[in-house]
Design a protein around this motif. Structure first.
Motif, short mmCIF file in Angstrom:
data_model
loop_
_atom_site.label_atom_id
_atom_site.label_comp_id
_atom_site.label_asym_id
_atom_site.label_seq_id
_atom_site.Cartn_x
_atom_site.Cartn_y
_atom_site.Cartn_z
N ARG A 164 41.37 43.17 9.74
CA ARG A 164 41.81 44.50 9.31
C ARG A 164 40.70 45.23 8.55
NH1 ARG A 164 44.04 44.86 4.71
NH2 ARG A 164 44.44 46.94 4.00
N HIS A 165 40.03 44.54 7.65
CA HIS A 165 38.93 45.15 6.89
C HIS A 165 37.79 45.56 7.82
CE1 HIS A 165 40.15 44.91 2.70
NE2 HIS A 165 40.68 43.73 2.97
N ILE A 166 37.49 44.73 8.78
CA ILE A 166 36.44 45.06 9.75
C ILE A 166 36.83 46.30 10.55
CG2 ILE A 166 35.27 44.27 11.86
CD1 ILE A 166 35.35 41.41 10.59
N LYS A 197 27.21 50.63 27.30
CA LYS A 197 26.03 50.08 26.61
C LYS A 197 25.83 50.77 25.27
CE LYS A 197 23.81 48.93 30.99
NZ LYS A 197 22.75 49.29 31.95
N GLN A 198 26.03 52.09 25.23
CA GLN A 198 25.90 52.83 23.97
C GLN A 198 26.95 52.36 22.97
OE1 GLN A 198 23.42 55.15 23.06
NE2 GLN A 198 24.33 54.65 21.10
N LEU A 199 28.15 52.06 23.46
CA LEU A 199 29.20 51.53 22.60
C LEU A 199 28.71 50.27 21.89
CD1 LEU A 199 32.22 51.36 21.62
CD2 LEU A 199 32.58 49.91 23.64
N PHE A 200 28.06 49.38 22.63
CA PHE A 200 27.58 48.14 22.03
C PHE A 200 26.45 48.38 21.03
CE2 PHE A 200 29.97 46.07 25.38
CZ PHE A 200 30.58 45.08 24.65
N VAL A 201 25.61 49.35 21.30
CA VAL A 201 24.56 49.72 20.33
C VAL A 201 25.23 50.21 19.05
CG1 VAL A 201 22.69 51.35 19.85
CG2 VAL A 201 22.80 50.19 22.07
N ASP A 202 26.21 51.10 19.19
CA ASP A 202 26.91 51.66 18.03
C ASP A 202 27.74 50.59 17.32
OD1 ASP A 202 25.80 54.12 18.68
OD2 ASP A 202 27.57 54.78 19.80
N LEU A 203 28.36 49.72 18.08
CA LEU A 203 29.15 48.63 17.50
C LEU A 203 28.26 47.66 16.73
CD1 LEU A 203 31.94 47.33 17.27
CD2 LEU A 203 31.46 46.11 19.38
N ASN A 204 27.08 47.38 17.27
CA ASN A 204 26.14 46.50 16.58
C ASN A 204 25.75 47.09 15.22
OD1 ASN A 204 24.33 44.16 16.51
ND2 ASN A 204 22.72 45.72 16.57
N GLN A 205 25.52 48.39 15.19
CA GLN A 205 25.18 49.04 13.92
C GLN A 205 26.34 48.94 12.94
OE1 GLN A 205 22.23 50.44 12.66
NE2 GLN A 205 23.50 50.22 10.86
N ALA A 206 27.55 49.19 13.43
CA ALA A 206 28.72 49.11 12.57
C ALA A 206 28.92 47.69 12.03
CB ALA A 206 29.97 49.57 13.33
N MET A 207 28.72 46.69 12.89
CA MET A 207 28.89 45.31 12.45
C MET A 207 27.77 44.87 11.50
SD MET A 207 31.79 44.40 13.42
CE MET A 207 31.65 42.76 12.77
N THR A 208 26.58 45.43 11.69
CA THR A 208 25.49 45.17 10.74
C THR A 208 25.88 45.70 9.36
OG1 THR A 208 23.83 45.20 12.48
CG2 THR A 208 23.04 45.59 10.24
N ASP A 209 26.50 46.87 9.34
CA ASP A 209 26.97 47.44 8.07
C ASP A 209 28.05 46.57 7.44
OD1 ASP A 209 25.23 49.52 8.55
OD2 ASP A 209 26.78 51.00 8.99
N VAL A 210 28.97 46.06 8.26
CA VAL A 210 30.01 45.17 7.76
C VAL A 210 29.38 43.91 7.20
CG1 VAL A 210 31.94 43.66 8.46
CG2 VAL A 210 31.84 46.03 9.28
N GLN A 211 28.42 43.35 7.93
CA GLN A 211 27.73 42.14 7.48
C GLN A 211 27.05 42.38 6.12
OE1 GLN A 211 27.37 39.02 9.34
NE2 GLN A 211 26.84 38.40 7.28
N THR A 212 26.40 43.50 5.99
CA THR A 212 25.73 43.85 4.73
C THR A 212 26.76 43.96 3.60
OG1 THR A 212 23.97 45.00 5.91
CG2 THR A 212 24.27 45.58 3.59
N ARG A 213 27.88 44.57 3.90
CA ARG A 213 28.95 44.70 2.90
C ARG A 213 29.46 43.33 2.47
NH1 ARG A 213 34.81 47.03 4.13
NH2 ARG A 213 35.60 47.08 2.03
N PHE A 214 29.67 42.43 3.43
CA PHE A 214 30.14 41.09 3.11
C PHE A 214 29.08 40.32 2.32
CE2 PHE A 214 33.37 40.47 6.84
CZ PHE A 214 34.11 41.53 6.37
N ASP A 215 27.81 40.46 2.72
CA ASP A 215 26.71 39.79 2.01
C ASP A 215 26.69 40.21 0.54
OD1 ASP A 215 25.94 38.52 4.36
OD2 ASP A 215 24.20 39.82 4.71
#
Length: 166
Positions: free
Chosen positions: A33-35, A117-135
């Motif tokens: 849910r947070h993700i 493919k663009q969706l995955f590029v954008d999703l990767n950026q969003a998940m990188t942000d989530v990862q940074t937040r969790f870190d």
């Protein structure tokens, strides 16, 4: 039957709340849910308002050389009919395209379109942000350990599931 009735009669909300706060299913649901609360607005801002995060399990299994509907259904553990419905929707929104299957005229092969493919590029950026937040929240070491542990657990569970199937 009497034991169950006794457990219900003696139900203790405080005990239940203590168990519930560390329930694996609840913890996974809350993390998901947070993700989603972070990722969904980012994808909308990037032009993917028509993409449902629930479709991610399907589209993520399309490989570079294309994937048949049957293979996608199997990987996502859904019926071929449900998979066809999702593929049709993704195709209508420009995330995937299909081509006749040269090896089997009864089926088609599904590929990621440029928008997919663009969706995955954008999703990767969003998940990188989530990862940074969790870190930042629990520390890099704990976060990596959590991911490693989930990865290892899923490897075992996936292997067990494959052996059960056949």
């Amino acid at each position: 039957m009497e034991t169950v009735e006794n457990e219900i009669a003696d139900f203790n909300f405080e005990k239940f709340q203590a168990i519930r706060s560390r329930s694996l299913g609840r913890l996974i649901w809350r993390l998901k849910r947070h993700i989603h609360l972070h990722v969904e607005p980012m994808l909308i801002a990037k032009g993917h308002a028509d993409f449902k995060l629930s479709s991610l399990a399907f589209i993520a299994n399309i490989d570079e050389h294309g994937t048949t509907n049957n293979e996608l259904a199997k990987k996502a553990s859904v019926s071929k009919q449900a998979m066809s419905k999702v593929v049709k929707e993704l195709e209508e929104h420009g995330y995937v395209y299909t081509r006749p299957n040269e090896a089997d005229a009864r089926s088609s092969v599904i590929f990621l379109d440029e928008r997919g493919k663009q969706l995955f590029v954008d999703l990767n950026q969003a998940m990188t942000d989530v990862q940074t937040r969790f870190d930042k929240a629990i520390g890099v070491k704990k976060c990596r350990q959590m991911i490693d542990t989930m990865h290892d657990l899923l490897a075992v569970l996936d292997t067990e599931e494959e052996h059960q199937k056949g």
